[in-house]
Write an enzyme that holds these catalytic residues in place. Structure first.
Site, short mmCIF file in Angstrom:
data_model
loop_
_atom_site.label_atom_id
_atom_site.label_comp_id
_atom_site.label_asym_id
_atom_site.label_seq_id
_atom_site.Cartn_x
_atom_site.Cartn_y
_atom_site.Cartn_z
N HIS A 54 -31.60 57.83 -37.02
CA HIS A 54 -30.86 56.90 -37.89
C HIS A 54 -30.73 55.54 -37.22
CE1 HIS A 54 -27.48 55.81 -40.72
NE2 HIS A 54 -27.19 55.03 -39.68
N GLU A 55 -30.24 55.55 -35.98
CA GLU A 55 -30.01 54.28 -35.28
C GLU A 55 -31.32 53.57 -34.96
OE1 GLU A 55 -27.16 53.07 -35.23
OE2 GLU A 55 -26.08 54.87 -35.83
N HIS A 63 -32.07 51.13 -37.73
CA HIS A 63 -31.35 49.86 -37.57
C HIS A 63 -31.97 49.01 -36.46
CE1 HIS A 63 -28.32 51.00 -40.40
NE2 HIS A 63 -27.77 51.94 -39.65
#
Length: 430
Positions: A20-21, A24
């Protein structure tokens, strides 16, 4: 095996958070935003290493993760960080604004998050949840097309001897009950229905729909028995049967009058093709959205399960601890190892789907809240351009921080309630 399942789930959780990170991080760097930190977990740092301008590491509590981007919020009205206010609400705003600029270095003026075009900020904030969606789809497809899922088949498990309305909730024949068409036609347990009234039957849902659609009609039924094909003839009865929804699932407590043959379908592990897999995943997304919308209504039952000894509902909200316990329980089930692995992968896939949907809620501090702020800014600026008005400038998301604290407080309370329930009265699958 229980402990092994919990450990493996924890590893899958860390991978999901890191993935997920990474979404980003990669898009932020793509658009030239400086990212001082990429961390998996919260609390004290266990391990870290600096590569270039970013510190990568793991923290002690593996319950989430974050990347730190400079300039998440624009400066105050005076072009800088406003002095700390005695007002608690104003203090929240300026504390958030201060944190966004605390690692500012020379040359960073052009690398601030808020200075990027709204569409770029939307991409950066959407990339994290989108990575979870990609992982969920990949894992679901692996199970559906590679392992298969347990579902009803066109094989016969047992044959009813009489016609009983399903709403009566009994399985014992009474004097005067009409013999079932399946028993009268000579259908036996172990038979596989190959075709019904001349139509090849490839799935249980298709066969069920054909039976329901032909009440009162005498039809030929081709079955495969001990390697040979036989043709049986049955006159389909009219009966009260459970209602099905558009996806073929039984609607509990609702019944319709339709055709009835009178047998129970055997359950088997069936691999899905790509089209079937897409349909299955679409249904699961719809169910997940409905579940999130229904969360507030489930809090009273969750409270009773946690503190009043009430039974834990099968569809009760479940947190990371509860999911880890289910992961451990999967490894203790008396089923083939391939099905244990398939169930476990499904659990991790469902977790990632939940992360995607939850993070897309348009509420700060979730990713969806920042996306909503960027979209609102784009709408304001484009409207001003069309109306030939002055550019209103960036939307100050920091002013919503009091609301974000309230939302975060609600989330924390809900998470603690789920945690207590998962510990004292967990959801069980066996």
């Amino acid at each position: 095996m229980m402990i092994l399942g919990i450990v493996v789930f924890a590893f899958g959780l860390l991978i999901s958070i890191a993935w997920h990170e990474l979404g980003h991080l990669s898009t932020a760097k793509l658009f030239g935003i400086r990212v001082p930190q990429y961390m998996v977990g919260f609390g004290p740092t266990v391990w870290s290493r600096r590569k270039g301008e970013t510190e990568y590491g793991f923290k002690a509590v593996p319950m989430g993760g974050y990347i730190r981007m400079i300039g998440m919020f624009p400066p105050g009205d005076d072009g800088r960080i406003t002095a700390r206010s005695t007002s608690p609400w104003r203090g929240m705003i300026e504390d958030a604004r201060s944190a966004a600029f605390e690692e500012l270095e020379p040359g960073d003026d052009t690398r601030l998050f808020y200075t990027r075009a709204p569409w770029k900020r939307v991409i950066v904030m959407f990339a994290g949840p989108f990575m979870n969606l990609i992982l969920a789809v990949a894992l679901f497809l692996t199970v559906l097309m590679g392992f298969g899922i347990a579902q009803q088949t066109t094989s016969v498990s047992s044959v009813s001897q009489c016609v009983i309305a399903q709403s009566e909730n009994r399985d014992t024949c009474r004097t005067g009950d009409q013999p079932s068409p399946a028993a009268a036609a000579g259908l036996k347990a172990g038979d596989k229905i190959v075709s019904f009234d001349g139509v090849s039957t490839g799935s249980w849902n298709q066969l069920s729909d054909l039976i329901r659609a032909n009440p009162g009609k005498e039809v030929p039924i081709v079955v495969q028995r001990q390697g040979k094909q036989l043709t049986l003839h049955a006159k389909i009865a009219t009966n009260q049967v459970a209602q099905k929804d558009s996806s073929g699932q039984i609607v509990q407590g609702k019944y319709v009058t339709a055709g009835f043959l009178g047998f129970s379908a055997a359950t088997g592990v069936v691999r899905q093709d790509f089209g079937q897999s897409v349909t299955w995943m679409s249904d699961r997304v719809g169910e997940a959205v409905d579940s999130i919308a229904a969360l507030p209504g489930k809090i009273p039952a969750l409270w009773d399960a946690a503190f009043n000894g009430a039974p834990r509902q099968a569809d009760s909200p479940m947190g990371v601890v509860g999911a880890a316990r289910v992961g451990g329980e999967i490894f203790t089930l008396d089923i083939p190892a391939t099905q244990q692995l398939a169930m476990f992968v499904m659990l991790v896939a469902g977790f990632n789907l939940s992360l995607f949907l939850f993070n897309m809620l348009p509420l700060l501090p979730l990713d969806g809240g920042h996306i909503a702020g960027a979209l609102w800014e784009a709408l304001r600026r484009n409207t001003a351009r069309v109306l030939r008005r002055p550019d209103p400038g960036p939307f100050d998301v920091a002013k919503l921080m009091p609301v974000a604290y309230v939302v975060a407080g609600i989330f924390v309370c809900f998470t603690l309630l789920v945690l207590v329930a998962d510990v004292v009265n967990p959801v069980k699958i066996s």
